[in-house]
Design an enzyme around this catalytic site. Sequence first.
Site, PDB file in Angstrom:
ATOM      1  N   PHE A 492       0.808  -1.223   0.000  1.00 11.85           N
ATOM      2  CA  PHE A 492       0.000   0.000   0.000  1.00 11.85           C
ATOM      3  C   PHE A 492       0.841   1.273   0.000  1.00 11.85           C
ATOM      4  O   PHE A 492       0.535   2.217   0.721  1.00 11.85           O
ATOM      5  CB  PHE A 492      -0.974   0.023   1.185  1.00 11.85           C
ATOM      6  CG  PHE A 492      -1.628  -1.291   1.507  1.00 11.85           C
ATOM      7  CD1 PHE A 492      -2.119  -2.116   0.502  1.00 11.85           C
ATOM      8  CD2 PHE A 492      -1.761  -1.719   2.825  1.00 11.85           C
ATOM      9  CE1 PHE A 492      -2.729  -3.328   0.799  1.00 11.85           C
ATOM     10  CE2 PHE A 492      -2.373  -2.930   3.129  1.00 11.85           C
ATOM     11  CZ  PHE A 492      -2.852  -3.738   2.104  1.00 11.85           C
ATOM     12  N   HIS A 493       1.885   1.331  -0.848  1.00 12.72           N
ATOM     13  CA  HIS A 493       2.763   2.498  -0.887  1.00 12.72           C
ATOM     14  C   HIS A 493       2.869   3.085  -2.298  1.00 12.72           C
ATOM     15  O   HIS A 493       3.971   3.356  -2.770  1.00 12.72           O
ATOM     16  CB  HIS A 493       4.174   2.130  -0.416  1.00 12.72           C
ATOM     17  CG  HIS A 493       4.266   1.714   1.008  1.00 12.72           C
ATOM     18  ND1 HIS A 493       5.370   1.060   1.528  1.00 12.72           N
ATOM     19  CD2 HIS A 493       3.401   1.853   2.049  1.00 12.72           C
ATOM     20  CE1 HIS A 493       5.174   0.817   2.808  1.00 12.72           C
ATOM     21  NE2 HIS A 493       3.977   1.282   3.146  1.00 12.72           N
ATOM     22  N   PRO A 494       1.774   3.348  -3.004  1.00 16.72           N
ATOM     23  CA  PRO A 494       1.910   3.905  -4.357  1.00 16.72           C
ATOM     24  C   PRO A 494       2.430   5.339  -4.326  1.00 16.72           C
ATOM     25  O   PRO A 494       1.985   6.164  -3.521  1.00 16.72           O
ATOM     26  CB  PRO A 494       0.485   3.846  -4.910  1.00 16.72           C
ATOM     27  CG  PRO A 494      -0.390   3.905  -3.696  1.00 16.72           C
ATOM     28  CD  PRO A 494       0.355   3.143  -2.639  1.00 16.72           C
TER      29      PRO A 494
END
Length: 561
Positions: A492-494
């Site tokens: 969850f690190h875009p």
Amino acid sequence: MNMGADADTFDYVIVGAGSAGCLLANRLSRDSSKRVLLIEAGRKDNHPWIHIPVGYLYCIGNPRTDWLYKTEPEAGLNGRSLRYPRGKTLGGCSSINGMIYMRGQSRDYDGWAAQTGDRAWSWENALPDFKAHEDHYRLDAGADPATGDNSRFSDMHGHGGEWRIEKQRLKWDILESFTEAAVQAGVPRSPDFNSGDNEGVGYFEVNQKAGWRWNTSKAFLRPIRDRRNLSIWTEAEVDKLIVETGQDGRKRCIGLSLYRRNQRVSVRARGEVILSAGAIGSPQILQFSGIGPAATLKAADIAVAHHLPGVGQNLQDHLQIRAVFKVRNAKTLNTLANSLFGKAMIGLEYALKRSGPMSMSPSQLGAFTRSDPGQAHANLEYHVQPLSLDAFGEPLHTVPAFTASVCNLNPTSRGSVNVRSNRRGEAPAIAPNYLSTDEDRKIAADSIRQIRTIVSQPALAKYQPIEWKPGIEFQSDSELAKLAGDIANTIFHPVGTARMGRNEDEMTVVDSRLRVRGIDGLRVVDASVMPTITSGNTSAPTMMIAEKAAHWIICDAQSHA
């Protein structure tokens, strides 16, 4: 679009009340002469599971708090499509994330300075912006003397700011043994993951306060809710930006249109419109507004207002490979939480002490290591948990087990976020393009081997660990890379989809001061501006970006006054 005379007018219009937007609203509304509007598509952060740390399990995948995005089928993941959580509530992703406070490494920011040609982004110059909003527990009066002399720590950290950082309120023997095993495998202990070099093993520090989640809405909005010059609109979804071309040929963003309570309204910005909708939302809004790659816009039947080919490109993310080991003679959450008595005890402990499993972040123990000795720096991050499940949101396994997840901190794969059509409400096509380079596949295979090395150390022998996933029968680079594609998931690190850079680079979306190229009065301030992903979790760097941007926005307004 012609803005009517009845359009409400503000000095600053901020789109997105997440990690960046809440901080910006706080800083920009300090000047009572400036009228500030903060727009959030989601609802208020009054959903109870937002505030209980383990509540991320009930916020991710919940339309009350999550945009419910999914990726396109990924070739590198053997055709799988992943759930892609993004916060949709006040606080944004800080209301549903893992609460881990992690800056990354000093080289990340020195790299940004080199890529943009602006020393403002160097580690030396980013550090004051990290410290500006910090409230670190180790600097509290009467802090735990076990931390030792805090004089050097105070050089690296702040106290008294809005953003609370605390130690975790739990302890597991299996995690203590994993720590010892990592040390036996050559990983040093780390007293502080946030000093510029995070190599080592230790417990993550978390954004919590007395056992509750600390999100950016609590930190930056609640203390200023009486400011009359700040308006916060929830359940207000932006339709498009409004760009005008002046007689001199220069383009300027003068405001935007949005849907609020199912009515379309317009707002005007005297100063700036600031996009803080995140690495998915900001490029989507730009493209819906006709700002982006001309070919993509035309294919979606969107009129081109400004050709900017980098919008939506350069997507980077951390892909986490979850290795699961069955154990014996060990207390894990699997066995504790799979009985009514265990669940009752967990609930009682949290009710009485605000500690235990309900206070847990998704990952408790961390380690930063090198995938091979030839690496110049730590390029892997471990998230170790005393539990196992198929994916977050799925039930815990019933057998005792722990998970050692590992991600490549500096992936070379690049993806994209592009609108599919001009229909409002249609999710964009998110294509991270995971494991698309030889380097990323090699590091994935090496990281699985390294997990096995750590778990084979004497410190864990008493638990008789057995590799359950991916399975010890897989050994070759090609087998392990394929297995990584089968079991890996996003962490969850875009970032990177509106990246900053030099003006001569046609893929630059914003300059080093985060102003959109070719359009006055428009800035992007969120994780999308990162040219390369940071070496760790991305929430703290996003707030540093917002702190820095707030200063520039105020200075620019003063210079034009």
